[in-house]
Design an enzyme around this catalytic site. Sequence first.
Site, mmCIF file in Angstrom:
data_model
loop_
_atom_site.group_PDB
_atom_site.id
_atom_site.type_symbol
_atom_site.label_atom_id
_atom_site.label_comp_id
_atom_site.label_asym_id
_atom_site.label_seq_id
_atom_site.Cartn_x
_atom_site.Cartn_y
_atom_site.Cartn_z
ATOM 1 N N SER A 57 -32.549 -30.515 30.930
ATOM 2 C CA SER A 57 -31.929 -31.556 31.754
ATOM 3 C C SER A 57 -32.754 -31.930 32.988
ATOM 4 O O SER A 57 -32.783 -33.118 33.357
ATOM 5 C CB SER A 57 -30.510 -31.154 32.163
ATOM 6 O OG SER A 57 -30.507 -29.962 32.920
ATOM 7 N N TRP A 78 -41.431 -46.791 16.467
ATOM 8 C CA TRP A 78 -41.071 -46.425 17.840
ATOM 9 C C TRP A 78 -39.557 -46.530 18.035
ATOM 10 O O TRP A 78 -38.941 -45.721 18.726
ATOM 11 C CB TRP A 78 -41.782 -47.370 18.793
ATOM 12 C CG TRP A 78 -42.169 -46.830 20.118
ATOM 13 C CD1 TRP A 78 -41.388 -46.115 20.988
ATOM 14 C CD2 TRP A 78 -43.442 -46.975 20.762
ATOM 15 N NE1 TRP A 78 -42.085 -45.824 22.128
ATOM 16 C CE2 TRP A 78 -43.355 -46.341 22.006
ATOM 17 C CE3 TRP A 78 -44.626 -47.610 20.401
ATOM 18 C CZ2 TRP A 78 -44.419 -46.306 22.910
ATOM 19 C CZ3 TRP A 78 -45.676 -47.574 21.290
ATOM 20 C CH2 TRP A 78 -45.579 -46.930 22.530
ATOM 21 N N GLU A 100 -36.542 -56.391 23.566
ATOM 22 C CA GLU A 100 -37.683 -56.937 22.834
ATOM 23 C C GLU A 100 -37.652 -58.460 22.829
ATOM 24 O O GLU A 100 -36.582 -59.074 22.765
ATOM 25 C CB GLU A 100 -37.644 -56.410 21.396
ATOM 26 C CG GLU A 100 -38.829 -56.814 20.543
ATOM 27 C CD GLU A 100 -38.757 -56.167 19.167
ATOM 28 O OE1 GLU A 100 -39.060 -56.865 18.177
ATOM 29 O OE2 GLU A 100 -38.383 -54.973 19.090
ATOM 30 N N ARG A 172 -39.256 -68.613 11.509
ATOM 31 C CA ARG A 172 -40.002 -67.350 11.620
ATOM 32 C C ARG A 172 -40.042 -66.565 10.306
ATOM 33 O O ARG A 172 -40.828 -65.633 10.165
ATOM 34 C CB ARG A 172 -39.392 -66.477 12.722
ATOM 35 C CG ARG A 172 -37.957 -66.073 12.459
ATOM 36 C CD ARG A 172 -37.372 -65.264 13.592
ATOM 37 N NE ARG A 172 -35.943 -65.018 13.362
ATOM 38 C CZ ARG A 172 -35.214 -64.168 14.075
ATOM 39 N NH1 ARG A 172 -35.759 -63.475 15.049
ATOM 40 N NH2 ARG A 172 -33.927 -64.007 13.813
ATOM 41 N N ARG A 200 -45.819 -38.209 17.811
ATOM 42 C CA ARG A 200 -46.750 -39.287 17.499
ATOM 43 C C ARG A 200 -48.184 -39.009 17.919
ATOM 44 O O ARG A 200 -49.086 -39.800 17.601
ATOM 45 C CB ARG A 200 -46.247 -40.601 18.112
ATOM 46 C CG ARG A 200 -44.913 -41.044 17.533
ATOM 47 C CD ARG A 200 -44.970 -41.126 16.016
ATOM 48 N NE ARG A 200 -43.655 -41.385 15.426
ATOM 49 C CZ ARG A 200 -43.436 -41.520 14.128
ATOM 50 N NH1 ARG A 200 -44.439 -41.429 13.275
ATOM 51 N NH2 ARG A 200 -42.216 -41.733 13.663
#
Length: 235
Positions: A57, A78, A100, A172, A200
């Site tokens: 914590s 991600w 995003e 798109r 990663r």
Amino acid sequence: MNIINVLDNGYVRLVDHMGSDLSIVNAARVSYAKESKEFSDRDARLIQFLAREGHTSPFRHAVLQFEIYAPLMVARQWWKYIIGSAHYEGTGDSLEAWNESSRRYVTEDPTFYIPSSTEWRSKPKNSKQGSGDIISWELGEVYTKKLMEYIEIGMKNYEAALESGICAEQARLFLPSYGMYVRWYWTASLQSVSHFLNQRLAHDAQLEIQEYAKVIMSLCREYYPNALEELISTK
């Protein structure tokens, strides 16, 4: 400005951060109504203890905010850390945020990740995922050209749809998706960032996201050198 380029057109920018190694130890010591004014060797030993014993914590009192520009195939890997942040056993971290850019609203010229002829990798020999060695330059040249042609076709259809009056959120659909760059803000605690880095930076992680993880690591190290030294198992 804390910005580092990644791949051919990507980057990571450290937008903001809160706290330091000192913040972490003071969060731990508040249980005893104690506080350090300056970071000392004693504080470094406390961070070692906290990391070693899984007292996580205090590491959530340090927070970082990044702007990231990466191919969609990296972004979607991600994103798993946002979904899992509140449920991952041992983190208890529900403080992550992800915002995003959207091509429902943004019609700036799309940018695509295009590996060069020397960057295409073979399939792995002993695994169903990941990659192997670099393929021959000649074969790489063929597939770099194929990818560029594929992107060109998609872009022409996308632009034609917009010119014909098709809304951006449907136009798109013509864009080749996985290599298209997207931009987002990621805000996370140091503990959550460290969990991301441990996975990663590993040798079996996808190479492209490894490159982003290395940059995240370098940007974090300036502010949390002692904590990262103890939290990251893959140096």
